[in-house]
Design an enzyme around this catalytic site. Structure first.
Site, PDB file in Angstrom:
ATOM      1  N   LYS A 132       0.850  -1.194   0.000  1.00  0.00           N
ATOM      2  CA  LYS A 132       0.000   0.000   0.000  1.00  0.00           C
ATOM      3  C   LYS A 132       0.881   1.238   0.000  1.00  0.00           C
ATOM      4  O   LYS A 132       2.054   1.211   0.393  1.00  0.00           O
ATOM      5  CB  LYS A 132      -0.930   0.020   1.209  1.00  0.00           C
ATOM      6  CG  LYS A 132      -0.232  -0.013   2.574  1.00  0.00           C
ATOM      7  CD  LYS A 132       0.272   1.333   3.081  1.00  0.00           C
ATOM      8  CE  LYS A 132       0.934   1.233   4.438  1.00  0.00           C
ATOM      9  NZ  LYS A 132       1.558   2.509   4.875  1.00  0.00           N
ATOM     10  N   ASP A 191      -2.083  -1.320  10.192  1.00  0.00           N
ATOM     11  CA  ASP A 191      -2.376  -1.287   8.759  1.00  0.00           C
ATOM     12  C   ASP A 191      -3.208  -2.476   8.287  1.00  0.00           C
ATOM     13  O   ASP A 191      -3.705  -2.480   7.159  1.00  0.00           O
ATOM     14  CB  ASP A 191      -1.074  -1.259   7.941  1.00  0.00           C
ATOM     15  CG  ASP A 191      -0.387   0.091   7.976  1.00  0.00           C
ATOM     16  OD1 ASP A 191      -1.088   1.111   8.123  1.00  0.00           O
ATOM     17  OD2 ASP A 191       0.856   0.131   7.852  1.00  0.00           O
TER      18      ASP A 191
END
Length: 269
Positions: free
Chosen positions: A9, A123
């Site tokens: 990401k 995350d």
């Protein structure tokens, strides 16, 4: 055996607010998966085992959080740079949660997997959710967002940042200040690359660059090579730059590799 991809990401925005009662900073971030990935293979086993070699293996932590009484064996082909702000370990854990939920026939919803992922790492919920999300809290609150395909050049300067040190040197923003994440979402909706490039924001970039000038050098190299918008992902050390097309991303990445930098042409998913 099941095989799945664990996508890295980038944080198009990362806003840092004050410290919460639990000791974590409150965050707001636009988290977007990109085409760089690790490959994870998982098969049934009597015990839990992983070949990553990490002492604090987030895959095994995720498996135990999902069901501490079942076994599985994992093999991971790593491509995401470790400790680079790209969520590699979290992506592996998120992919493992989704794969084990299917392999073990647990029937957990994506929302339930996000709650379990929050126990593993900040995350993980965003990466379990899949696709672009706005992440808030310390990572446990995620909401689906929209992001067009963006062609990016990713650069990793080959250093590890200390998340704790970077956060400790960050000046928290006022919760009442205009939302950088909201501004970025508006820019993405417009489709204007110039607006999108100007909307990237990361409150951790300045303290990270002060701690590690190599990060600032990597960002400068991206700008010099032609990226129209440059930002840092997470707490570093990886940085990324927006370019006009996939072919342009390949050109810029190749030019940076010739200068000795680790660079990839990627795109958002």
């Amino acid at each position: 055996m099941m095989r799945t991809e664990a996508f890295a990401k980038v944080n198009l925005t990362l806003e840092v607010f004050g410290v919460r009662p639990d000791g974590y900073h409150a965050l707001r971030s636009l988290v977007v998966p990109i085409s760089l990935s690790d490959t994870i293979e998982v098969e049934p086993s009597q015990t839990l085992a992983s070949d990553t070699g990490y002492a604090d293996d987030l895959i095994l932590k995720a498996a135990r959080a999902l069901d501490p009484f079942r076994g599985a064996a994992f093999r991971v082909v790593k491509r995401i740079p470790a400790g680079g702000g790209l969520g590699g370990g979290s992506a592996d854990a998120a992919a493992a949660l989704v794969a084990l939920n299917e392999m073990w026939n647990l029937g957990r919803s994506r929302e339930e997997l996000c709650e379990i992922g929050a126990q593993v790492g900040s995350d993980v919920p965003a990466l379990v959710f899949g696709g672009p999300v706005v992440m808030q809290g310390r990572g446990e609150v995620v909401e689906r967002a929209s992001c067009p395909r963006l062609d990016l050049v990713l650069v990793n300067p080959g250093i590890h940042t200390s998340t704790r040190e970077v956060y400790a040197r960050c000046t928290a923003r006022d919760i009442a200040a205009p939302s950088a994440t909201g501004a970025c979402l508006d820019a993405l909706a417009s489709g204007d690359l110039g607006r999108i490039a100007a909307s990237f924001a990361n409150d951790l970039a300045l303290p990270a660059c002060r701690l590690h000038p190599e990060i600032a050098d990597a960002m400068s190299s991206l700008r010099t090579a032609g990226a129209i918008g440059v930002a840092m992902s997470g707490s570093g050390s990886s940085v990324f730059g927006l370019v006009e097309s996939a072919s342009r991303a390949e050109e810029v990445a190749e030019s940076l590799r010739k200068k000795g930098l680790s660079a990839w042409a990627v795109h958002t998913l």
